[in-house]
Design a protein around this motif. Sequence first.
Motif, short mmCIF file in Angstrom:
data_model
loop_
_atom_site.label_atom_id
_atom_site.label_comp_id
_atom_site.label_asym_id
_atom_site.label_seq_id
_atom_site.Cartn_x
_atom_site.Cartn_y
_atom_site.Cartn_z
N PRO A 168 40.93 -9.45 -4.05
CA PRO A 168 40.85 -9.88 -5.45
C PRO A 168 39.64 -9.32 -6.20
O PRO A 168 39.50 -9.58 -7.40
N GLY A 169 38.79 -8.58 -5.52
CA GLY A 169 37.63 -7.99 -6.21
C GLY A 169 36.40 -8.89 -6.10
O GLY A 169 36.50 -10.10 -5.85
N ASN A 170 35.24 -8.25 -6.29
CA ASN A 170 33.97 -8.96 -6.05
C ASN A 170 33.75 -10.13 -6.99
O ASN A 170 33.23 -11.17 -6.58
N GLU A 171 34.16 -9.95 -8.25
CA GLU A 171 33.90 -11.02 -9.23
C GLU A 171 34.61 -12.30 -8.82
O GLU A 171 34.03 -13.39 -8.82
N VAL A 172 35.88 -12.15 -8.42
CA VAL A 172 36.65 -13.33 -8.01
C VAL A 172 36.10 -13.89 -6.71
O VAL A 172 35.98 -15.11 -6.53
N LYS A 173 35.71 -12.99 -5.80
CA LYS A 173 35.18 -13.48 -4.52
C LYS A 173 33.90 -14.29 -4.71
O LYS A 173 33.68 -15.32 -4.08
N LEU A 174 33.08 -13.82 -5.66
CA LEU A 174 31.84 -14.57 -5.94
C LEU A 174 32.17 -15.94 -6.52
O LEU A 174 31.56 -16.95 -6.18
N LEU B 96 20.24 -7.94 -3.19
CA LEU B 96 21.27 -7.97 -4.23
C LEU B 96 22.45 -8.89 -3.93
O LEU B 96 22.90 -9.65 -4.79
N ILE B 97 22.93 -8.83 -2.70
CA ILE B 97 24.15 -9.61 -2.40
C ILE B 97 23.85 -11.10 -2.43
O ILE B 97 24.54 -11.89 -3.09
N ARG B 98 22.76 -11.49 -1.75
CA ARG B 98 22.43 -12.93 -1.74
C ARG B 98 22.08 -13.41 -3.15
O ARG B 98 22.38 -14.54 -3.53
N LYS B 99 21.47 -12.52 -3.94
CA LYS B 99 21.11 -12.92 -5.31
C LYS B 99 22.39 -13.14 -6.15
O LYS B 99 22.49 -14.11 -6.91
N ALA B 100 23.36 -12.25 -5.99
CA ALA B 100 24.62 -12.41 -6.76
C ALA B 100 25.30 -13.72 -6.37
O ALA B 100 25.81 -14.46 -7.22
N LYS B 101 25.28 -14.02 -5.06
CA LYS B 101 25.90 -15.27 -4.60
C LYS B 101 25.15 -16.48 -5.16
O LYS B 101 25.75 -17.44 -5.63
N TRP B 102 23.84 -16.39 -5.10
CA TRP B 102 23.01 -17.50 -5.61
C TRP B 102 23.30 -17.73 -7.10
O TRP B 102 23.48 -18.86 -7.54
N GLU B 103 23.37 -16.62 -7.84
CA GLU B 103 23.60 -16.75 -9.30
C GLU B 103 24.97 -17.36 -9.59
O GLU B 103 25.11 -18.22 -10.46
N ALA B 104 25.96 -16.92 -8.82
CA ALA B 104 27.31 -17.46 -9.06
C ALA B 104 27.33 -18.97 -8.80
O ALA B 104 27.91 -19.74 -9.57
N TRP B 105 26.66 -19.39 -7.75
CA TRP B 105 26.64 -20.83 -7.41
C TRP B 105 25.79 -21.59 -8.43
O TRP B 105 26.20 -22.61 -8.98
N ASN B 106 24.62 -21.03 -8.71
CA ASN B 106 23.70 -21.73 -9.62
C ASN B 106 24.29 -21.92 -11.01
O ASN B 106 24.03 -22.91 -11.69
N THR B 107 25.14 -20.94 -11.44
CA THR B 107 25.76 -21.02 -12.76
C THR B 107 26.63 -22.26 -12.91
O THR B 107 26.87 -22.74 -14.02
N LEU B 108 27.10 -22.78 -11.80
CA LEU B 108 27.99 -23.95 -11.89
C LEU B 108 27.24 -25.24 -12.24
O LEU B 108 27.86 -26.27 -12.52
N GLY B 109 25.92 -25.15 -12.23
CA GLY B 109 25.10 -26.30 -12.68
C GLY B 109 25.48 -27.57 -11.94
O GLY B 109 25.57 -27.59 -10.72
N ASN B 110 25.74 -28.63 -12.73
CA ASN B 110 26.05 -29.94 -12.12
C ASN B 110 27.55 -30.21 -12.07
O ASN B 110 27.96 -31.37 -12.09
N LYS C 198 36.14 -5.09 -26.21
CA LYS C 198 35.64 -3.89 -25.50
C LYS C 198 34.28 -4.15 -24.86
O LYS C 198 33.77 -3.35 -24.08
N LEU C 199 33.65 -5.27 -25.22
CA LEU C 199 32.33 -5.59 -24.65
C LEU C 199 32.49 -5.92 -23.17
O LEU C 199 33.58 -6.31 -22.73
N PRO C 200 31.40 -5.81 -22.39
CA PRO C 200 31.56 -6.05 -20.94
C PRO C 200 31.98 -7.49 -20.64
O PRO C 200 31.26 -8.45 -20.98
N SER C 201 33.12 -7.57 -19.97
CA SER C 201 33.78 -8.85 -19.72
C SER C 201 32.86 -9.87 -19.02
O SER C 201 32.76 -11.03 -19.43
N ASN C 202 32.22 -9.39 -17.97
CA ASN C 202 31.41 -10.31 -17.17
C ASN C 202 30.21 -10.85 -17.95
O ASN C 202 29.82 -12.01 -17.81
N VAL C 203 29.66 -9.98 -18.80
CA VAL C 203 28.50 -10.39 -19.59
C VAL C 203 28.92 -11.50 -20.57
O VAL C 203 28.23 -12.53 -20.72
N LEU C 204 30.09 -11.33 -21.20
CA LEU C 204 30.56 -12.35 -22.14
C LEU C 204 30.80 -13.67 -21.44
O LEU C 204 30.45 -14.74 -21.93
N ARG C 205 31.41 -13.58 -20.27
CA ARG C 205 31.73 -14.78 -19.50
C ARG C 205 30.44 -15.55 -19.13
O ARG C 205 30.36 -16.77 -19.30
#
Length: 359
Positions: free
Chosen positions: A22-28, A52-66, A304-311
Amino acid sequence: MRASQKDLENAVNQMKLLKKDPGNEVKLKLYALYKQATEGPCNMPKPGIYDLIRKAKWEAWNTLGNLPKETARQNYVDLVSSLCSSSESSSQGKPGADREQLRYETLVVTSEDGITKIMLNRPSKKNAVNLQMYQEIVLALKAASQDDSTITVLTGNGDYYSSGNDLTNFTNTSPGEIQEKAKNSLILVREFVGCFIDFPKPLIAVVNGPAVGIAVTLLGLFDIVYASDRATFHTPFSRLGLHPEGCSSYTFPKIMGPTKATEMLIFGKKLTAEEACAQGLVTEVFPDRTFQKEVWTRLKAYAKLPSNVLRISKQVIRNREKEKLHSVNVEENSVLQGTVLSDEAVNAVMNFLSKRAKL
Ligand SMILES: CCCCCCC/C=C/C(=O)SCCNC(=O)CCNC(=O)[C@H](O)C(C)(C)COP(=O)(O)OP(=O)(O)OC[C@H]1O[C@@H](n2cnc3c(N)ncnc32)[C@H](O)[C@@H]1OP(=O)(O)O
């Protein structure tokens, strides 16, 4: 029904069987939802910038807040189920840029130029939201949150954006069944509103004409609201024996201040598009003559803007309010549970059906 621990385990096993990566974004996202569902809010120290990898994972989790564990569990299960169904449908092979993604009875959903467009499609009923449409919008939003589009747009077919809740939702129901039907319908409405609260990508309303009731209240959960100068905004709840929903009891006072919100939500003041814009409910108003052309040109450029950045930016703007919005949704819904079959509400529907009362 909320997903159980068993559902989560089944979904984890289903993921292992998925044929297409499913790609990295979905896996994260899956990683983050799983951690949140099982451990709660991110509790790891932030990794260093070169990890980089652990940081991406941390950010994905941390973004979920509470985000509550139960919601994360549900979102994980929904995401896996949409991945499984989209891999099934893609294995049937359906190339083409502007394609109808799924067959809906009450909607037309298309994806093109980075935009998924969900169009309410009951023009002969002014796009009134019947139970089928509530369900289909939930499905369409869940699919759009996982597809490869950058932004999602809700609009109406015909001269109305939407005349709100279909007032015939409970007609043709026997007296013995009506309580149960009302209860289940309101559970559906709560889930429906929840999908707007949780929607992860920029969500834009293209309000092509008048909007009534729940079609108006939900606008407080959109990221941008563009309106034709033909649009009007009307929430006649008191006259219908009903109460504010769609989190409007919270979003409207925040957007326009408590007194303007009261005039709309309690006293049913109908706003023109210009008034709604002046009060912050609408982002921008366009002349009806050029509405579609101007709006879609603008949206195509935004897409056309970067999808992930908008999200991620949307999450930064909206995430801290999510928990509050879910609790407002639950509270508003339980008020409606007590009143949706009141004498005032039933009489309002009877009046509408006998064509004596129009807005
Ligand atoms: C499931 C549980 C729900 C609980 C949620 C409770 C929260 C409530 C949320 C709300 O959204 S409240 C708002 C409800 N909406 C209304 O009160 C609008 C009612 N409609 C009207 O007043 C008028 O139809 C109109 C929108 C002002 C348009 O008038 P116009 O004269 O231009 O057209 P009509 O001939 O009246 O309509 C054409 C056609 O459409 C049908 N229709 C319109 N709106 C609705 C509706 N909301 N529900 C059901 N049907 C609707 C109308 O009956 C006509 O049908 P036909 O007679 O041609 O078959």
